[in-house]
Design an enzyme around this catalytic site. Sequence first.
Site, PDB file in Angstrom:
ATOM      1  N   ALA A   1       0.824  -1.215   0.000  1.00 51.90           N
ATOM      2  CA  ALA A   1       0.000   0.000   0.000  1.00 51.90           C
ATOM      3  C   ALA A   1       0.854   1.259   0.000  1.00 51.90           C
ATOM      4  O   ALA A   1       0.432   2.281  -0.523  1.00 51.90           O
ATOM      5  CB  ALA A   1      -0.924  -0.028   1.219  1.00 51.90           C
TER       6      ALA A   1
ATOM      7  N   VAL B   1       8.786  -3.557  -2.782  1.00 52.13           N
ATOM      8  CA  VAL B   1       9.958  -4.272  -2.303  1.00 52.13           C
ATOM      9  C   VAL B   1      10.687  -4.797  -3.530  1.00 52.13           C
ATOM     10  O   VAL B   1      10.080  -5.443  -4.399  1.00 52.13           O
ATOM     11  CB  VAL B   1       9.589  -5.422  -1.355  1.00 52.13           C
ATOM     12  CG1 VAL B   1      10.849  -6.134  -0.880  1.00 52.13           C
ATOM     13  CG2 VAL B   1       8.788  -4.913  -0.184  1.00 52.13           C
TER      14      VAL B   1
ATOM     15  N   LYS C   1      13.074  -2.046   0.651  1.00 48.77           N
ATOM     16  CA  LYS C   1      11.678  -1.617   0.779  1.00 48.77           C
ATOM     17  C   LYS C   1      11.633  -0.103   0.631  1.00 48.77           C
ATOM     18  O   LYS C   1      12.287   0.626   1.381  1.00 48.77           O
ATOM     19  CB  LYS C   1      11.131  -2.059   2.131  1.00 48.77           C
ATOM     20  CG  LYS C   1       9.673  -1.704   2.348  1.00 48.77           C
ATOM     21  CD  LYS C   1       9.213  -2.237   3.716  1.00 48.77           C
ATOM     22  CE  LYS C   1       7.758  -1.900   3.958  1.00 48.77           C
ATOM     23  NZ  LYS C   1       7.275  -2.426   5.254  1.00 48.77           N
TER      24      LYS C   1
ATOM     25  N   ASP D   1       0.515  -7.053  14.677  1.00 49.42           N
ATOM     26  CA  ASP D   1       0.099  -7.401  13.321  1.00 49.42           C
ATOM     27  C   ASP D   1       0.689  -8.749  12.919  1.00 49.42           C
ATOM     28  O   ASP D   1       1.260  -8.924  11.843  1.00 49.42           O
ATOM     29  CB  ASP D   1       0.529  -6.314  12.352  1.00 49.42           C
ATOM     30  CG  ASP D   1      -0.194  -6.426  11.002  1.00 49.42           C
ATOM     31  OD1 ASP D   1      -1.222  -7.120  10.954  1.00 49.42           O
ATOM     32  OD2 ASP D   1       0.279  -5.816  10.037  1.00 49.42           O
TER      33      ASP D   1
END
Length: 1105
Positions: A729, A733, A749, A843
């Site tokens: 989003a 990468v 990244k 997460d």
Amino acid sequence: MHPAGEKRGGRPNDKYTAEALESIKQDLTRFEVQNNHRNNQNYTPLRYTATNGRNDALTPDYHHAKQPMEPPPSASPAPDVVIPPPPAIVGQPGAGSISVSGVGVGVVGVANGRVPKMMTALMPNKLIRKPSIERDTASSHYLRCSPALDSGAGSSRSDSPHSHHTHQPSSRTVGNPGGNGGFSPSPSGFSEVAPPAPPPRNPTACSAATPPPPVPPTSQAYVKRRSPALNNRPPAIAPPTQRGNSPVITQNGLKNPQQQLTQQLKSLNLYPGGGSGAVVEPPPPYLIQGGAGGAAPPPPPPSYTASMQSRQSPTQSQQSDYRKSPSSGIYSATSAGSPSPITVSLPPAPLAKPQPRVYQARSQQPIIMQSVKSTQVQKPVLQTAVAPQSPSSASASNSPVHVLAAPPSYPQKSAAVVQQQQQAAAAAHQQQHQHQQSKPPTPTTPPLVGLNSKPNCLEPPSYAKSMQAKAATVVQQQQQQQQQQQQVQQQQVQQQQQQQQQQLQALRVLQAQAQRERDQRERDQRERERDQQKLANGNPGRQMLPPPPYQSNNNNNSEIKPPSCNNNNIQISNSNLATTPPIPPAKYNNNSSNTGANSSGGSNGSTGTTASSSTSCKKIKHASPIPERKKISKEKEEERKEFRIRQYSPQAFKFFMEQHIENVIKSYRQRTYRKNQLEKEMHKVGLPDQTQIEMRKMLNQKESNYIRLKRAKMDKSMFVKLKPIGVGAFGEVTLVSKIDTSNHLYAMKTLRKADVLKRNQVAHVKAERDILAEADNNWVVKLYYSFQDKDNLYFVMDYIPGGDLMSLLIKLGIFEEELARFYIAEVTCAVDSVHKMGFIHRDIKPDNILIDRDGHIKLTDFGLCTGFRWTHNSKYYQENGNHSRQDSMEPWEEYSENGPKPTVLERRRMRDHQRVLAHSLVGTPNYIAPEVLERSGYTQLCDYWSVGVILYEMLVGQPPFLANSPLETQQKVINWEKTLHIPPQAELSREATDLIRRLCASADKRLGKSVDEVKSHDFFKGIDFADMRKQKAPYIPEIKHPTDTSNFDPVDPEKLRSNDSTMSSGDDVDQNDRTFHGFFEFTFRRFFDDKQPPDMTDDQAPVYV
């Protein structure tokens, strides 16, 4: 009649002569004159010799002068002569010689041994002296000397013999007629030697006149110049105290007895010279140059009294000669004498040559000046001024001042030269006088003090002419003053005009500067509005950026007013001229003075107009105009802007200092840890001492190199892109390799700053960077570098080629229980390692669990991780935030409905207590804990909820709270007690079902308060958690080559192009990047990045040097 007054050489015919002779005889018998011997200078006081033989010392109180006899009107004063004593009295005790001196006459002996009867009547009680020359020094030991040394009006010539001799006491020898005792001492007490005879007179003058007979040596000392005296002054009373030390001693304006006697005898022709009836001609007072034939005598000199009373202070004049008296130190400020120097006006007309004249009988004229006439040394001829007889109608005080010009300084100077000089000066003066009458006086001409012209007449000017001359002088001075005032006014007007021009120039510069600043503010405002509009379009619910930290309070007072026309002060109201930076914001000041308006540094020279109004100054950037810069390329300009000093809020300072101090402390701890680890390894191996020393030196060298590398700037050009791995989003990468280490692959990244700011993910990015930098274990993906540029943030991490767990779940569908047990055990160890670092992942999901080439897992994507730090809190980075804002999920929201809110201290205590809890709604709803969704506060137990959900998905094949929308999923998670069902067709073991029930439970009953509770469950029976990474994994991913990315999901090229960082313009975040401070301390470089140790635990990892 006194018997001593018998006639000598004939008896006069008239009665007046008889009476005069009788008086003279009485004087001769009463006084005895002393002589100053040339060799013996000892002074003997004068005494009275009385009949009884007693001698009384003659004190200064007895030095009296006899009142002179009034001569007939036709008589004229004769020059001073020496009267030898009569033969009858020379050598007798009562006899003496008469000496004309400035002190007085003393009587040593009296004829017949007695004092005359008139002695008492002839000696007054007190001596009446001239008040203008009263002095403080005693006068009993000094005699009268030349007025050139003691008078303020005398000459300033320095060739007098008084200055060349030492002081010796003088004396008078009584009864010594042959001594040269008539030479007067100087005022300063110096003894004098008789001067030589004057130079011979002009031979032409001697032929026309009878040469004077030779003066005997005895009487040469008595040849004197006339003494200044006035006979028309009222007598003054002398003070009873001791007299002053002035050498000038007068006889109250009267002649001494010897002078009276000489004048009277000369007028009566009683002493014919050389035994004949011819009159003996005395030596003239002037150096006679010219014949005696028909030349008119020179005009009489002016009145001495008038000249004394009319003297003024010296001023600069073109026709004045300053004549200064010697600085004898006897004139005080209270003296009534004339001031010195004295302005002597030169007469414009040439002087007539002095002619020899016959001394005729005339009315008595007071002598005003007397000087010594030397007969032995060559002395300059001094001037003798004789006051004319004052008219009976006018008083002496009203007579104008006329002072004769000084004679030449040396007698050798030719009279013709003097006359030529005088004629030339007179002609120049006459021409100048005519020029002054024809033209008005100029202001450069100095004022004239005295009268510049002398009428060509013998009579003195009248009172009316004197008053007219004074009035003319006053008018001339007034005109000069007016002209000077006009010049001063003109200069002031010119200065005012220059100041006004300078003020106008400064005002133009300030106006141009204000115009430039207004344009700059308008451009900034437009850019800010455009950025705010873009941000509002991207996220409508998000608040706009805050205004600049420093704002000016002036909204309508920025109008530039014209300066007031003062002489020195320039009052300019300009709100932009404030200190930089203004802390706090400077208020508008109408009285602010612009002292540097003329040196503001503006180089454009534009003449701007007066601005009527300007927008409010929201940010002070500079206090002086921006100078013109050279035109450089866009790249150089962008690079220059990166290093410009910018203003930030105090929060930015706090953020920077906390991160900087934290990194410094962390670096020290890491350096200490590496040192201790090396010592432990060397002790375990048992290396010799010399080898240990070498190892320590190598470690220190490595540390130094690491510090240098940390300061080196990094950019994306140091890496080579190989192929994309995935798109998220916020960015992408990419598989990259470092230029200098091509044998090692990295996963870079890239996050676009604009997207991070739009979605308020700054805290998450900061938390991910901190976790990856601090995590130095094998369960977390290792971060090697982190850096940034104007548009993007870069994370360079270790490349994990086996893909993620989600890809494996999609590939396999349902895991076997042994495979699930292995991965759940490793996930438990990875979560515990994160908790040991003090972080909560929040997460945990299959997408963030990577599988390396050996089949072991590593946690990644710590974007939602938190370390309970204020820098990891999203509220800190919210725009327009302040200290009064409260979280919508704070506990005291409940009290607002049921009762009053807690106090400030209670809220602070509750906030501190809730610090260990999280209140943000983050993560994927399928794997998030219910307490996180309810915002009731959560701890590290929320991560074990996610572990239970992953185990359920591995064994069942789908998430437990699967729904059609995230909102339904969230409702199912909150109502987990009703919605959590394990299907029986899954055929899960009892241990697996119990572990799912124990992990997916309420927070107070959930496993995970300690990792041992989870590890000790029956589901993990037979698992060695201490050596998990050394065990062989049940699944080994297939990797064909080092750059193989087949284990990851294929990347959509359209998605990749739309998110390509190279295609972004950078304008979206240019303004925000300059003012935002959340990306400070983002750069990171890991130690030993070129030589990575093998996968080991922290306790066993050696330090490779």
